[in-house]
Design a protein around this motif. Structure first.
Motif, PDB file in Angstrom:
ATOM      1  N   GLN A  99       5.192 -15.410  -1.579  1.00  0.00           N
ATOM      2  CA  GLN A  99       4.886 -13.996  -1.377  1.00  0.00           C
ATOM      3  C   GLN A  99       3.381 -13.780  -1.463  1.00  0.00           C
ATOM      4  N   LEU A 100       2.903 -12.713  -0.851  1.00  0.00           N
ATOM      5  CA  LEU A 100       1.484 -12.394  -0.915  1.00  0.00           C
ATOM      6  C   LEU A 100       1.067 -12.176  -2.366  1.00  0.00           C
ATOM      7  N   THR A 101      -0.119 -12.647  -2.695  1.00  0.00           N
ATOM      8  CA  THR A 101      -0.634 -12.472  -4.048  1.00  0.00           C
ATOM      9  C   THR A 101      -1.184 -11.058  -4.223  1.00  0.00           C
ATOM     10  N   GLY A 102      -1.479 -10.713  -5.464  1.00  0.00           N
ATOM     11  CA  GLY A 102      -2.104  -9.425  -5.723  1.00  0.00           C
ATOM     12  C   GLY A 102      -3.442  -9.294  -5.019  1.00  0.00           C
ATOM     13  N   TRP A 105      -2.875  -8.538  -1.327  1.00  0.00           N
ATOM     14  CA  TRP A 105      -2.528  -7.130  -1.127  1.00  0.00           C
ATOM     15  C   TRP A 105      -3.761  -6.253  -1.327  1.00  0.00           C
ATOM     16  N   GLY A 106      -4.609  -6.622  -2.287  1.00  0.00           N
ATOM     17  CA  GLY A 106      -5.842  -5.866  -2.492  1.00  0.00           C
ATOM     18  C   GLY A 106      -6.722  -5.872  -1.260  1.00  0.00           C
ATOM     19  N   ALA A 112      -7.226  -1.314   4.977  1.00  0.00           N
ATOM     20  CA  ALA A 112      -6.527  -0.081   5.356  1.00  0.00           C
ATOM     21  C   ALA A 112      -7.402   1.130   5.087  1.00  0.00           C
ATOM     22  N   ASP A 113      -8.080   1.135   3.960  1.00  0.00           N
ATOM     23  CA  ASP A 113      -8.998   2.221   3.605  1.00  0.00           C
ATOM     24  C   ASP A 113     -10.112   2.319   4.638  1.00  0.00           C
ATOM     25  N   GLU A 114     -10.668   1.191   5.018  1.00  0.00           N
ATOM     26  CA  GLU A 114     -11.758   1.169   5.995  1.00  0.00           C
ATOM     27  C   GLU A 114     -11.303   1.642   7.378  1.00  0.00           C
ATOM     28  N   LEU A 115     -10.046   1.391   7.724  1.00  0.00           N
ATOM     29  CA  LEU A 115      -9.530   1.790   9.033  1.00  0.00           C
ATOM     30  C   LEU A 115      -9.120   3.258   9.092  1.00  0.00           C
ATOM     31  N   GLY A 116      -8.970   3.893   7.940  1.00  0.00           N
ATOM     32  CA  GLY A 116      -8.569   5.293   7.927  1.00  0.00           C
ATOM     33  C   GLY A 116      -7.087   5.508   7.690  1.00  0.00           C
ATOM     34  N   ILE A 117      -6.403   4.512   7.148  1.00  0.00           N
ATOM     35  CA  ILE A 117      -4.998   4.684   6.778  1.00  0.00           C
ATOM     36  C   ILE A 117      -4.943   5.456   5.465  1.00  0.00           C
ATOM     37  N   GLU A 136      -4.141  -3.400  -8.134  1.00  0.00           N
ATOM     38  CA  GLU A 136      -4.987  -3.408  -6.940  1.00  0.00           C
ATOM     39  C   GLU A 136      -4.980  -2.033  -6.268  1.00  0.00           C
ATOM     40  N   ALA A 137      -3.820  -1.412  -6.213  1.00  0.00           N
ATOM     41  CA  ALA A 137      -3.704  -0.110  -5.544  1.00  0.00           C
ATOM     42  C   ALA A 137      -4.531   0.964  -6.241  1.00  0.00           C
TER      43      ALA A 137
END
Length: 372
Positions: A99-102, A105-106, A112-117, A136-137
């Motif tokens: 699974q993806l690590t923390g 995901w960070g 996502a923040d940079e893209l405007g999500i 991370e979130a």
């Protein structure tokens, strides 16, 4: 990427207006809670900036959706009847592997923040089992993280986290009353859900609920009694999710056309009668959105292993974000051909277009895909 066969439909404008409505409703719903209202005011400015950035990219020919669904773990402590995650083997009792690590995901949240999500829905399995991902979130206050949880792990450390980071909002699953909730989710679950909701309320924390709407609980979950009870507990958002029959023996539980008309009427009534709450229908009225908003039109799904999928109910992937950027994942050939072939606007009997068209999606995936 083709956004829809309807050339006159502006998907970015539609999604931006949807974000505005949710944010404005959230501001109104939290006026009595000073900490929440301050956060919502800041988030309104951040979401406006994100919308402007997405529009700029749209005008340059690049479509960025405002929503992302992230299933951050395949582990879950419950065995809910008709669970789509267990049905498609995205969730199991075995120890998670690869699974993806923390940290991974960070990195996804940062891009996502940079893209405007503006919204990342954290799901599972049971997402609160991933404390590392939650940490991370919290670093991304421009993004709102609704956390779709069964409520079992909302204890001291999470109560503290939700208090410090108001962009982390638990969305607790419930099926209506005690009988219906325990019937689908397991004996004793309803009492645990009530315990968690009361703990959130006592600590001045807002939360939402996720209700899977079936032909058996439709009348109850839209009732004034149920909604008022949730409101009194401090619930500020109710997300109604249409049941998708993942097995042949559960098709009678899926709402049909007549039920969806009733659901739409109830949503309109609740938005008028309960301004202190936010009401969201998923998948909602696809006719007004020019079709389903999955496969990158309004959102897409990342599974716990990093696979970029059209949506949780369409678990097919040709791209993995562990090997590529989020931006590149949005250019997935699978997403392109799902949109280009009109599968998102195809007429269907159930509540999920892509689930109804799963044979066609599999056909696209199983042949060699040209680049988008």
């Amino acid at each position: 990427m083709a956004n829809t066969k309807r050339e006159d439909f502006d998907i970015q404008k539609y999604m931006t207006n949807g974000v505005k409505r949710v944010v404005n409703d959230a501001i109104r719903a939290t006026l009595s809670n000073p900490k929440e209202s301050v956060f919502m005011a800041k988030f309104a400015l951040a979401s406006k900036k994100a919308s402007d950035h997405r529009r700029k990219l749209e005008d340059q020919g690049e479509h960025i959706p405002p929503f992302l669904i992230s299933s951050i773990t395949s582990s879950c402590n419950l065995h809910c009847a008709g669970c789509y995650s267990r049905s498609n083997h995205a969730c199991s009792d075995e120890a998670p592997v690869d699974q993806l690590t923390g940290d991974q995901w960070g990195s996804i949240f940062t891009e996502a923040d940079e893209l405007g999500i503006s919204f990342i829905l954290l799901a599972g399995g049971e997402p609160l089992l991933r404390w590392d991902v939650m940490q991370e979130a919290t670093k991304h206050e421009n993004i709102m993280f609704p956390i779709f949880t069964n409520g079992f792990f909302i204890k001291d450390k999470y109560l503290e986290l939700f208090d410090k980071h108001r962009n982390m909002i638990p969305i607790i699953s419930i099926e209506g009353d005690k009988e219906k909730t325990d019937l689908r989710r397991g004996e004793g679950v309803y009492d645990k859900v009530m315990q968690s909701m009361n703990a959130l309320h006592d600590n001045g924390l807002i939360f939402g609920t996720s209700v899977t709407v079936t032909t058996q609980n439709l009348d109850e979950v839209y009732s004034e009694e149920f909604i008022s009870d949730m409101s009194k507990l401090g619930c500020k958002a109710v997300i109604f999710v249409e049941f998708v029959p993942v097995t042949d023996d559960s098709t009678e539980l899926a709402p049909g056309e007549d039920e969806r008309i009733i659901m739409a009427e109830n949503i309109a009534r609740l938005r008028k009668d309960h301004p202190e709450m936010v009401f969201i229908a998923f998948p909602g009225d696809e006719k007004s959105s020019g079709g389903c908003v999955a496969a990158g039109r309004g959102f897409f799904h990342i599974n716990s292993h990093g696979g970029a999928e059209p949506c949780p109910f369409s678990p097919y992937s040709d791209t993995n974000v562990a090997q590529t950027s989020l931006r590149q994942a949005l250019k997935s050939p699978l997403f392109y051909h799902v949109q280009d072939q009109g599968l998102l606007i195809d007429d269907h009997a159930g509540g999920c277009t892509l689930f109804a068209n799963r044979d066609k999606v599999e056909s696209i995936l199983n042949r060699e895909l040209p680049s988008a």
